[in-house]
Design a protein around this motif. Structure first.
Motif, short mmCIF file in Angstrom:
data_model
loop_
_atom_site.label_atom_id
_atom_site.label_comp_id
_atom_site.label_asym_id
_atom_site.label_seq_id
_atom_site.Cartn_x
_atom_site.Cartn_y
_atom_site.Cartn_z
N UNK A 407 36.87 59.65 68.41
CA UNK A 407 35.71 58.76 68.36
C UNK A 407 34.53 59.44 67.67
N UNK A 408 34.31 60.71 67.98
CA UNK A 408 33.23 61.44 67.33
C UNK A 408 33.42 61.44 65.82
N UNK A 409 34.67 61.54 65.38
CA UNK A 409 34.93 61.58 63.95
C UNK A 409 34.84 60.20 63.30
N UNK A 410 35.38 59.19 63.96
CA UNK A 410 35.57 57.90 63.28
C UNK A 410 34.49 56.86 63.57
N UNK A 411 33.68 57.02 64.61
CA UNK A 411 32.59 56.07 64.82
C UNK A 411 31.47 56.37 63.82
N UNK A 412 31.02 55.35 63.13
CA UNK A 412 29.95 55.48 62.15
C UNK A 412 28.62 55.46 62.90
N UNK A 413 28.12 56.63 63.25
CA UNK A 413 26.90 56.75 64.04
C UNK A 413 26.28 58.11 63.80
N UNK A 414 24.99 58.22 64.05
CA UNK A 414 24.34 59.53 63.93
C UNK A 414 24.56 60.37 65.18
N UNK A 415 24.90 59.73 66.29
CA UNK A 415 25.21 60.45 67.53
C UNK A 415 26.25 59.66 68.30
N UNK A 416 27.26 60.35 68.80
CA UNK A 416 28.29 59.72 69.63
C UNK A 416 28.25 60.37 71.01
N UNK A 417 27.98 59.56 72.02
CA UNK A 417 27.93 60.04 73.39
C UNK A 417 29.32 59.90 74.01
N UNK A 418 29.79 60.94 74.64
CA UNK A 418 31.08 60.90 75.32
C UNK A 418 30.83 60.75 76.81
N UNK A 419 31.35 59.65 77.38
CA UNK A 419 31.18 59.32 78.80
C UNK A 419 29.71 59.19 79.20
N UNK A 420 28.94 58.58 78.31
CA UNK A 420 27.54 58.28 78.58
C UNK A 420 27.16 57.04 77.77
N UNK A 421 26.04 56.43 78.12
CA UNK A 421 25.65 55.22 77.41
C UNK A 421 24.97 55.56 76.08
N UNK A 422 24.84 54.56 75.22
CA UNK A 422 24.35 54.76 73.87
C UNK A 422 22.86 55.05 73.80
N UNK A 423 22.12 54.74 74.86
CA UNK A 423 20.67 54.90 74.83
C UNK A 423 20.21 56.27 75.30
N UNK A 424 21.15 57.18 75.55
CA UNK A 424 20.74 58.52 75.97
C UNK A 424 19.95 59.20 74.86
N UNK A 425 18.89 59.90 75.28
CA UNK A 425 18.10 60.67 74.31
C UNK A 425 17.26 61.71 75.03
N UNK A 426 17.16 62.88 74.46
CA UNK A 426 16.11 63.83 74.79
C UNK A 426 15.30 64.03 73.52
N UNK A 427 14.03 64.40 73.68
CA UNK A 427 13.11 64.27 72.56
C UNK A 427 13.14 65.43 71.58
N UNK A 428 13.96 66.43 71.84
CA UNK A 428 14.10 67.51 70.87
C UNK A 428 15.37 67.37 70.02
N UNK A 429 16.18 66.35 70.31
CA UNK A 429 17.40 66.15 69.52
C UNK A 429 17.09 65.31 68.28
N UNK A 430 17.90 65.43 67.23
CA UNK A 430 17.72 64.54 66.08
C UNK A 430 18.01 63.10 66.49
#
Length: 461
Positions: A407-430
Motif C-alpha cells: 500500500x505504501x508503494x502503490x497508493x498515490x499519496x504524499x503520506x500513507x498511514x498504516x493502521x491509522x486514519x488519513x487525517x493524522x498529522x503532527x506539525x513537524x512532518x511534511x
C-alpha cells in the motif's frame, strides 16, 4: 469609508463580532511598508529578537488558551473538545518555529574539487525571501494562521495575512498577541478584505512568497496570476482513501475511522472519505461505522459534550444534502444519517456503495459523510483509490506487513498511514497534496525553508 463584516456563529447564525474590511488603498500602504522593510537590510530583525517575540507569543497564548478555544468554537463551529486541541497545537507550532530558527543554517561548499575552484572557500546562508502574503481557510482558524504567519516571523519576512471572512477573529487575536509579544506592527499586517482586493494584493510584484490554504479552484487560479519571481505554496483538499484487507482488526479501526471521518464534521482536507473493504467484510465495516457515527452528538460547538458541530455556512449543508441525495438516487444505501438536522447541521452519514461517478465518489465532500465501497480484488481497490485527479493522505488497515508495504508503494499519496486514519498529522512532518491537491510542502520547518533562500559567499584566498 471601509466596510465592516459581521462574524456569525455558524450554529445559530447569531453575531459574535465584526471586523473592518480593508480597501486596496489600505493594503497598498501595507505592501509599501512591508516591501520597504525587506529592501532595507538594516531594519531586519536579528534571530534573537525573533526568538524573543515567539517565546512571548507562546507564553501569552498559553495563558489565554481557553479563551482562544472558545473563539475557535464560536466562529468556526469546531467542537470545543477539538478547539482546545487546536490551541495546544498552535502553541506547539510557535515553539517549533523557535526550534527551527536554530536549524536555519547554511553549509560549506567544497571548492577545490577541480583546479578551477582551488584557492577559494565558499559557504551559504539563508536569507528571508521577501514579503509574505498568507491567505487562509476557515477550518482551523488559529492553527492554520500560525502555520503561515509564525514561520514568516521566524524567518524575518514581513507578512500580510488574510484570514477567511467566515473566521477572522482568531487570526486577529493571534496578530494582536504578536504585537503584545513585542513584534513591531509593521512586520505583520492583518488584511481582511474582499476577494477582488485580495487577488490584487496576492498578485502584486512586491510579494516574494504566497502561502494559500483553500480551494483548488481558487489556489490554482491565483498561482497562474502571480507576478514573475513570486514563489508559492498551495494546500488544497482531497478525497482521502482507506484500504482495508481481510486481516484488519475491524473493532480496532472503527474509532479511528470515525474520528478521521467526522472530526470537525468532515471539514478537513484529509478527512476519511472513501473506505474500500473486501466484499466479505464490507457489510460489517459499514454497519459498525454506522453505529459509531449515529452515536456522535451533533450541536452547538461551544457545548463541551458536542462531537460534531455545524457546517461553516447553511449553503454547505444544502450542498452536502444534494450530494447525498444524488448518491442515494444512484443506488447508494444509507447506513445512518443521510439527512439534515437543521439549517446549519447535517447528520453524520455512512453510505454503502455509492456510484463511482457520484459527487461523493469523485469530489471532496468536506462534510460529515463517509462512503464505504466493496472490492473483490485488492488491485482494483488501489485503482479506484488512485483514480481521482487529486491526492493527499491515504491509509491502509492490515496485519500483513506485505500488504502494508504494498500500500505504501502503490497508493498515490504524499503520506500513507498504516493502521491509522488519513487525517493524522503532527506539525513537524511534511504535509502536502499531489496533483491538483497542492503545490510545495507544508509543515513548520518546510514552510520556513520555502520562506528563505540561499546566498553564497565565495572567497578567493
Amino acid at each position: 469609508m471601509s466596510n465592516v463584516v459581521e462574524v456569525l456563529n455558524p450554529f445559530d447564525l447569531e453575531k459574535i463580532g465584526s471586523v473592518e474590511v480593508k480597501s486596496w488603498n489600505d493594503i497598498n500602504v501595507m505592501l509599501n511598508v512591508a516591501h520597504g522593510l525587506h529592501r532595507d537590510r538594516g531594519t531586519w530583525l536579528p534571530a534573537y529578537r525573533r526568538i524573543e517575540v515567539l517565546k512571548n507569543t507562546a507564553r501569552i497564548m498559553s495563558g489565554r488558551a481557553e479563551d482562544l478555544a472558545m473563539l475557535i468554537a464560536s466562529e468556526g463551529g469546531k467542537p470545543l473538545i477539538d478547539a482546545r486541541i487546536e490551541v495546544t497545537r498552535a502553541i506547539d507550532g510557535v515553539e517549533l518555529c523557535i526550534h527551527e530558527i536554530c536549524q536555519m543554517a547554511g553549509r560549506e561548499i567544497p571548492m577545490d574539487l577541480t583546479a578551477a575552484g582551488s584557492g577559494r572557500i565558499a559557504f551559504t546562508q539563508r536569507e528571508p525571501i521577501g514579503v509574505v502574503v498568507a491567505a487562509s481557510a476557515f477550518n482551523h482558524p488559529l492553527n492554520l494562521i500560525v502555520h503561515q504567519v509564525a514561520p514568516a516571523v521566524a524567518t524575518g519576512c514581513p507578512v500580510l495575512v488574510k484570514p477567511a471572512l467566515d473566521t477572522p477573529l482568531s487570526c486577529e487575536a493571534f496578530v494582536d498577541i504578536l504585537y503584545e509579544a513585542g513584534l513591531p506592527k509593521e512586520w505583520c499586517h492583518l488584511t481582511i478584505c474582499q476577494n477582488d482586493v485580495a487577488e490584487r494584493m496576492i498578485t502584486d510584484a512586491r510579494v516574494g512568497f504566497f502561502s494559500f490554504i483553500g480551494s483548488a479552484r481558487v489556489g490554482w487560479m491565483l498561482r497562474s496570476k502571480l507576478a514573475p519571481g513570486t514563489r508559492c505554496a498551495l494546500e488544497h483538499g482531497g478525497a482521502a482513501p482507506v484500504i482495508i484487507d481481510e486481516t484488519a482488526d475491524i473493532d480496532a479501526m472503527i474509532p479511528l475511522l470515525t474520528k478521521g471521518g467526522f472530526y470537525h464534521s468532515g471539514q478537513v482536507c484529509v478527512s476519511v472519505q472513501r473506505v474500500f473493504a473486501p466484499s466479505g467484510m464490507v457489510e460489517t465495516v459499514a454497519r459498525k461505522l454506522a453505529e459509531a457515527a449515529s452515536a456522535l452528538k451533533v450541536g452547538d460547538a461551544r457545548d463541551a459534550s458536542v462531537e460534531c458541530g455545524p457546517l461553516i455556512r447553511p449553503g454547505e449543508v444544502d450542498r452536502v444534502e444534494q450530494w447525498v441525495d444524488e448518491a442515494v438516487a444512484g443506488g447508494a444505501r444509507v447506513m445512518t444519517g443521510g439527512k439534515r438536522l437543521g439549517r446549519t447541521t447535517y447528520a453524520p452519514t455512512i453510505l454503502l456503495n455509492p456510484p463511482a461517478d457520484a459527487s461523493v465518489s469523485t469530489s471532496e465532500i468536506f462534510g460529515p459523510v463517509v462512503c464505504v465501497y466493496e472490492y473483490d480484488d485488492l488491485s482494483a481497490a488501489y485503482e479506484a483509490a488512485n483514480a481521482l485527479p487529486f491526492a493527499f493522505q491515504a491509509s491502509v488497515f492490515t496485519k500483513s506487513l506485505d500488504t502494508a508495504m504494498h500500500a505504501v508503494r502503490y497508493l498515490d499519496a504524499t503520506a500513507v498511514m498504516v493502521n491509522d486514519h488519513t487525517a493524522f498529522r503532527v506539525d513537524w512532518m511534511p504535509f502536502a497534496g499531489r496533483h491538483q491537491s497542492g503545490y510545495n510542502t507544508g509543515g513548520i520547518g518546510y514552510t520556513m525553508h520555502d520562506m528563505t533562500q540561499d546566498k553564497m559567499a565565495v572567497i578567493r584566498l
